[in-house]
Scaffold this active site. Structure first.
Site, short mmCIF file in Angstrom:
data_model
loop_
_atom_site.label_atom_id
_atom_site.label_comp_id
_atom_site.label_asym_id
_atom_site.label_seq_id
_atom_site.Cartn_x
_atom_site.Cartn_y
_atom_site.Cartn_z
N LYS A 1 -3.84 3.32 9.66
CA LYS A 1 -2.85 2.32 9.23
C LYS A 1 -2.72 1.20 10.25
O LYS A 1 -2.73 0.02 9.91
CB LYS A 1 -1.50 3.00 9.00
CG LYS A 1 -1.41 3.85 7.75
CD LYS A 1 -0.05 4.49 7.61
CE LYS A 1 0.09 5.20 6.27
NZ LYS A 1 -0.96 6.20 6.06
N ASP B 1 -5.68 1.96 3.23
CA ASP B 1 -5.08 0.95 4.09
C ASP B 1 -6.02 -0.25 4.25
O ASP B 1 -5.58 -1.41 4.19
CB ASP B 1 -4.78 1.54 5.46
CG ASP B 1 -3.81 2.71 5.39
OD1 ASP B 1 -4.06 3.72 6.06
OD2 ASP B 1 -2.83 2.62 4.63
N LYS C 1 0.85 -1.17 0.00
CA LYS C 1 0.00 0.00 0.00
C LYS C 1 0.90 1.23 0.00
O LYS C 1 1.76 1.40 0.87
CB LYS C 1 -0.92 -0.01 1.23
CG LYS C 1 -1.95 1.13 1.19
CD LYS C 1 -1.42 2.42 1.78
CE LYS C 1 -2.36 3.59 1.58
NZ LYS C 1 -1.86 4.83 2.21
N GLY D 1 -4.25 11.01 -0.98
CA GLY D 1 -3.60 12.00 -0.13
C GLY D 1 -4.00 13.42 -0.45
O GLY D 1 -5.17 13.79 -0.55
N GLY E 1 1.76 8.58 1.66
CA GLY E 1 2.71 9.66 1.91
C GLY E 1 3.13 10.34 0.63
O GLY E 1 2.35 10.57 -0.30
#
Length: 747
Positions: free
Chosen positions: A215, A161, A6, A41, A9
């Site tokens: 996460k 996640d 996965k 993100g 960031g």
């Protein structure tokens, strides 16, 4: 073996990182290429802002009202997914971008959260694993955006996640959550393993916060499905064991295996088959009557518990990876009555120990808890035994698995754990052979016998037995302040008169000389000496280390006179000093070495390590032990040794020992006479008897004990944290400042 990665960031936003990822994947064998799942993100937030949609999160989950769903799909499936596919193609990796809606890959129901309405956010209930297997079989890396098709036919945003976790469960393979940090950070370092029982507490106190919360929870949900999960960053991806591991318990892995047929059918969750959860699944899943079912995923191959050790791979029985703490034992309906238990002890148990009025019920790392719920920092680790602390999650799981397989067959038969443990010990020491015992005292007893047999065999081989001269090389040399145990032979080698005299007469022919006095040792060791017994760091005697000159001199004197050098590392060995073995820092090797205390972290075991020269003198029937070398305790010791023997672990022991010494010196107490030792085997000598100090610290929730009348024996678990070390020293300083020892210099 295929893994699920996965991506999160900065990975999706920095071309250099994407190129690095592509190069890493391109270098993998085709059978090991991963499935990729990515998030969006900042791209989603930016697009929502551009479209005038308010963006916020609940517990790390992005709230997605229905009107924002088109923006989410554009950011995830239209932008992030295609950027990632382009980067992989540019790096030579065949890749196929997939939305979770494509071919009904991900199916979901609305996700409910107690803190508010999440809007169009889904909870995955079905993964069509065969779609991914087909893609992988064609040599193509699937790249999945976490947009899912709801059972109501609507598009849903799914936490990336959770999507990755569901895909990993469906494929029955490992999950890696790639993020910007090398793992879950605590006290400035990375947690190697995250305990299940600790997660919510760490979230509550905001050690785990923000985007790390989903996460960690996704990793936990994956572990519950029998799938190991690692949280790490791209830089650490090539390093085995890097990051924070959250892994399944044996029972969870067994449940996952039992539900394997469900996964093969495409549920991916080990729960409700797709046809039951989704009435439309019959139109999307291939018919078993017309289409061959995809082959089941290959079983996860076992990984030896210590990959860097030169040991043959184990059978599937040992756990392939570190395993988190088992779920907490259900609370007792009544609190144990400490006073009643202590009274019962007084009625039925031999009263040979002087115990404080505490009854401990459980532990966690370096902490112990009593029947009143009080917490105590354990700074003696069961007398230098609990190297990995209390209730270690990985060890607990190893024990549970082995206990469910085999606990005892006797030494009349081979079992795998003792053989593998013997290989570990020999590969990482001077030794050629190992004999297992149940405790340190028993190891010393065996060492006495082996030394006597070896010396006698040499004597006889030299022709002395053909003359009228009887065997006379029976002398033993030991040292003042030595402690080798309380059984008859070991007690004979123990110097303290209070231990010896009530049980005299003991073994004859033993000479005690001052420790670290080479001239006195030279006068004592002669032609009649069969063996010299010495602790490289004296334990009960006050934590006094031997000098290099003394140890080198003993080795030379033994060689000169044909005597055996026997080292007692029962307390100072196996990582306690910051070296794997205490003898290593002296540049010598013994003929025999005794080890015990930390070897199985509290289970009863000892070992006698020896050279082949010693072993050659021993034949079947010379020695034995009913319980020694049993599969349960040796499996535990194999695991403990494999962790402690790692160079990084030993380096941390040395660093924390230096921190402890520095903190003790920084107290600047007039009562502190000397600080000596190495690693986490430190003696703090004070100017008065320490019994009042030990009691005062216990009242303040810190457990310690003495080594002699004036020396605090500091031997905490080797996993003790920096903050716990500082807490110990702060408590010690406070007790000394309060005048617990009075004016000092009292006897």
């Amino acid at each position: 073996m295929t893994r699920v990665l996965k991506l999160g960031g900065r990975l999706l936003d920095e071309p250099a990182l994407l190129a690095e990822l592509a190069a890493w994947i391109a270098a993998l064998p085709e059978a090991e290429r991963p499935v990729l799942v990515h998030g969006g993100g900042d791209g989603i937030a930016a697009l929502q802002a551009a479209l005038g949609h308010e963006a916020h999160k609940i517990d790390g989950l992005r709230v997605t009202p229905p009107q924002a769903m088109p923006a989410v799909e554009m950011a995830l499936s239209g932008d992030a997914n295609k950027r990632l596919v382009r980067a992989l193609l540019a790096g030579g990796v065949e890749a196929l971008g997939l939305s979770g809606i494509d071919r009904g890959l991900l199916r979901c129901t609305p996700r409910i959260h107690p803190d508010g309405d999440l809007g169009r956010v889904g909870e995955i209930v079905h993964v069509r694993a065969e779609v991914l297997r087909e893609t992988l079989a064609a040599g193509v890396v699937p790249v999945i955006s976490p947009v899912s098709l709801g059972l109501d036919g609507e598009a849903y945003n799914v936490n990336a996640d959770d999507a990755a976790a569901a895909v990993a469960a469906a494929l029955d393979t490992e999950l890696v959550l790639l993020t910007d940090v090398p793992g879950v950070l605590v006290e400035g370092g990375v947690m190697s393993t995250l305990r299940t029982a600790e997660v919510e507490r760490l979230i509550d106190i905001r050690v785990i916060r923000g985007g790390m919360v989903p996460k960690v929870r996704a990793a936990l949900r994956t572990a519950e499905r029998g799938i190991p999960t690692r949280i790490t960053d791209l830089a650490s991806l090539r390093t085995p064991g890097a990051g924070t591991l959250i892994a399944p318990l044996p029972s969870q892995r067994a449940a996952a295996r039992r539900s394997g047929s469900d996964r093969e059918a495409g549920t991916g969750m080990g729960t409700t088959p797709a046809s039951a959860a989704d009435p439309s699944a019959a139109s999307t899943a291939p018919s078993k009557s017309t289409t061959p079912s995809a082959p089941p995923p290959p079983p996860t191959p076992p990984i030896p518990p210590t990959p860097t050790l030169r040991i043959p791979p184990s059978s599937p029985s040992p756990s392939p990876i570190p395993i988190p703490h088992p779920d907490p034992v259900p609370a007792m309906t009544t609190t144990p009555d400490a006073a009643a238990l202590i009274a019962l002890d007084g009625e039925y148990v031999l009263q040979n120990y002087g115990r404080p009025p505490l009854v401990f019920t459980h532990g966690d790392g370096a902490w112990l808890f009593d029947t009143e719920g009080r917490r105590f920092l354990d700074f003696h680790a069961g007398i230098a035994v609990a190297a990995l602390g209390h209730a270690d999650p990985e060890l607990a799981a190893v024990l549970a698995e082995q206990a469910g397989r085999l606990t005892h067959v006797s030494n009349l038969h081979y079992t795998e754990p003792y053989i593998r443990l013997a290989a570990q010990l020999c590969e990482h020491s001077f030794a050629d052979r190992v004999f297992f015992t149940n405790a340190g005292g028993e190891a010393v007893e065996g060492a006495l016998k082996f030394a006597r047999k070896r010396v006698r065999a040499t004597w006889d081989a030299g022709g002395a037995s053909d003359t009228a001269v009887p065997f006379a090389k029976t002398g033993l040399v030991a040292f003042e302040r030595a402690f080798h145990g309380r059984s008859a032979g070991a007690l004979s080698l123990t110097h303290k008169a209070a231990y010896r005299e009530p049980f005299a007469p003991l073994l004859p022919g033993i000479v005690f000389t001052p420790f670290n006095d080479l001239a006195a040792a030279e006068a004592a060791i002669g032609p009649d000496t069969g063996a010299v017994f010495v602790e490289p760091v004296q334990g009960e005697g006050g934590y006094h280390p031997a000098t290099p000159e003394f140890m080198a001199g003993l080795r030379s004197l033994c060689d000169e006179h044909g005597a055996l050098l026997v080292l007692d590392e029962i307390q100072c060995g196996m990582g306690r000093t910051g070296d794997l073995w205490a003898y290593e820092r002296y540049g010598i090797t013994p003929d025999i070495l005794c080890v015990a205390k930390p070897l199985a972290n509290g289970l009863p075991i000892g070992a006698i390590l020896m050279t082949q020269h010693v072993a050659d003198a021993i034949v079947p029937g010379d020695h034995g032990s009913t319980f020694a070398g049993g599969p349960l305790v040796c499996r535990a010791a194999e695991h403990v040794f494999g962790r402690v023997a790692q160079p990084a672990f030993l380096a941390e022991v040395q660093r924390k020992g230096e921190l402890l010494v520095e903190a003790l010196h920084a107290m600047e107490s007039d009562h502190l006479v000397d600080v000596r030792g190495s690693g986490l085997m430190i003696g703090a000598e004070l100017d008065a008897p320490i019994a009042p100090l030990v009691a005062a610290m216990r009242e303040r929730g810190v457990l310690t004990l003495g080594a002699g009348t004036h020396t605090l024996r500091l031997c905490p678990p080797l996993i003790v944290s920096d903050d716990q070390i500082r807490h110990f020293v702060d408590t010690l300083a406070a007790c000394l400042a309060e005048g617990v020892l009075g004016d000092g210099a009292a006897e």
